[in-house]
Design an enzyme around this catalytic site. Structure first.
Site, short mmCIF file in Angstrom:
data_model
loop_
_atom_site.label_atom_id
_atom_site.label_comp_id
_atom_site.label_asym_id
_atom_site.label_seq_id
_atom_site.Cartn_x
_atom_site.Cartn_y
_atom_site.Cartn_z
CE LYS A 152 -4.01 2.21 1.15
NZ LYS A 152 -4.62 1.90 2.45
CB VAL A 153 2.54 3.28 -2.22
CG1 VAL A 153 3.54 2.16 -1.99
CG2 VAL A 153 1.87 3.13 -3.59
CB SER A 154 0.85 8.14 -1.12
OG SER A 154 0.89 8.19 0.27
CB THR A 181 -2.67 11.46 -1.63
OG1 THR A 181 -2.31 10.31 -2.40
CG2 THR A 181 -3.79 12.20 -2.35
CB ALA A 182 -1.93 14.22 3.01
CG HIS A 230 -4.28 7.38 8.53
ND1 HIS A 230 -4.61 6.94 7.26
CD2 HIS A 230 -2.94 7.21 8.64
CE1 HIS A 230 -3.52 6.52 6.65
NE2 HIS A 230 -2.50 6.68 7.45
#
Length: 271
Positions: A51-53, A105-106, A148
Site C-alpha cells: 500500500k502506497v500513496s 497524497t495529503a 487517517h
C-alpha cells in the site's frame, strides 16, 4: 510473497481474511508499515505487494503495476490542515507545518491548495502521522497536515480545522480523492493478487465480526467507535474496484500535479 500495508483499520479490515488464510490466494508474509515507509521502500524495490500513496506512483518504475482493488479512494475522506489557534487561511505564510510524508497524497493536495492560494511559502517537516497533533498542540509547529483517524480525534487535542483538503479538492474538481494505492511487482500474477484482495474484502463485508479483534489489536489504541468510523469512511466501492470514476480521479490528480512540476509524469499504466 512479501505484502506490506499499514496497521490502520481500513487495511487490516480488508486484508485480514487473505493474510489469515480464510480465503484462497497467494501465500503471504506480512509487514505492517506506515505509508511514509512504503512510499520510499517501494521506490527502492522493496516488498512484492504494498500500500502506497497515489502521490508516490510517479516515482515507481516499470517493475510495478497498480492494482484495481484494495486501495483507499473516496469522498469526504480528505486530509485536514489543523492549527491550535484562530489562524485564518491567509495566515499560513512563514508558518511551520508538520506533514506525514513528502510523497503522500495529503502533501500533494496541500501543495496544490497552496498554489491555489498564490503559493505562500511555508516551512514543512515530515513527522510520523501519529505525532503530528501532539506536536501542534505543544507548539512545536504552527499547523499540521493530518490523515487517517485524526479526522475524528483532533478536537480532543484542542485543535481546529483550518481547511478540509478533501472538500477543497472535490469542490474544485468534482472527483473523489485518490489516497492509497496497491501496487505489485509486474512479474507476479497480478490477476491472482487482485482476486485474493477482492475475496478478502468480500469476506470482511459479509462477516465484519470475523476481523474485529484483529483490527482492534493493531489499531494503535483507537476506540471501537473510531475504528468503525475509520472503516466506514475509507472502505467503499472503490476499495473493490477503482472503476472509471476512480481512474479519472487518479489521472486528474497526478496529471495536474505533473503539469505543475510537483511530481514526474506517471509511467505506470492505470488498470
Amino acid at each position: 510473497m512479501h505484502l506490506a500495508h499499514s496497521p490502520c483499520p481500513n487495511d487490516t479490515f480488508i486484508y485480514h481474511a487473505w493474510t489469515s488464510g480464510l480465503v484462497d490466494g497467494p501465500a503471504t508474509r506480512l509487514t505492517f508499515a506506515d505509508i511514509d515507509v512504503t512510499n520510499t521502500a517501494c521506490a527502492r524495490g522493496e516488498f512484492d505487494v504494498a500500500k502506497v500513496s497515489y502521490a508516490a506512483l510517479p516515482y515507481l518504475g516499470d517493475e510495478w503495476r497498480l492494482l484495481p482493488a484494495g486501495g483507499a479512494l473516496g469522498r469526504g475522506c480528505g486530509p485536514l490542515v489543523l492549527t491550535g489557534d484562530g489562524a485564518a487561511v491567509g495566515d499560513l505564510a512563514g508558518k511551520r507545518v508538520a506533514v506525514p510524508s513528502d510523497r503522500s497524497t495529503a502533501f500533494m493536495l496541500f501543495n496544490l491548495w497552496l498554489r491555489d492560494l498564490g503559493s505562500p511559502e511555508v516551512a514543512w517537516e515530515v513527522v510520523p502521522f501519529d505525532q503530528i497533533m501532539p506536536a501542534v498542540q505543544g507548539g512545536r509547529f504552527d499547523a499540521g497536515l493530518v490523515i487517517h483517524e485524526a479526522r475524528f480525534t483532533y478536537r480532543e487535542y484542542g485543535l481546529r480545522s483550518l481547511v478540509d483538503l478533501g472538500e477543497w479538492w472535490e469542490g474544485s474538481t468534482g472527483c473523489p480523492i485518490p489516497l492509497g494505492a496497491i501496487v505489485a511487482k509486474s512479474h507476479l500474477d497480478t490477476d491472482a493478487i487482485t482476486a485474493a484482495i477482492r475475496a478478502s474484502l468480500d469476506y470482511a463485508w459479509a462477516d465484519p465480526e470475523a476481523s474485529r479483534a484483529y483490527v482492534a489489536e493493531h489499531a494503535q489504541e483507537m476506540s471501537d467507535e473510531v475504528c468503525r468510523m475509520h472503516i466506514d469512511l475509507y472502505v467503499n466501492k472503490f476499495s473493490r474496484d477503482l472503476g472509471v470514476e476512480g481512474r479519472a480521479a487518479v489521472e486528474r490528480l497526478l496529471g495536474g500535479a505533473a503539469e505543475l512540476g510537483l511530481v514526474p509524469k506517471l509511467e505506470i499504466p492505470l488498470p
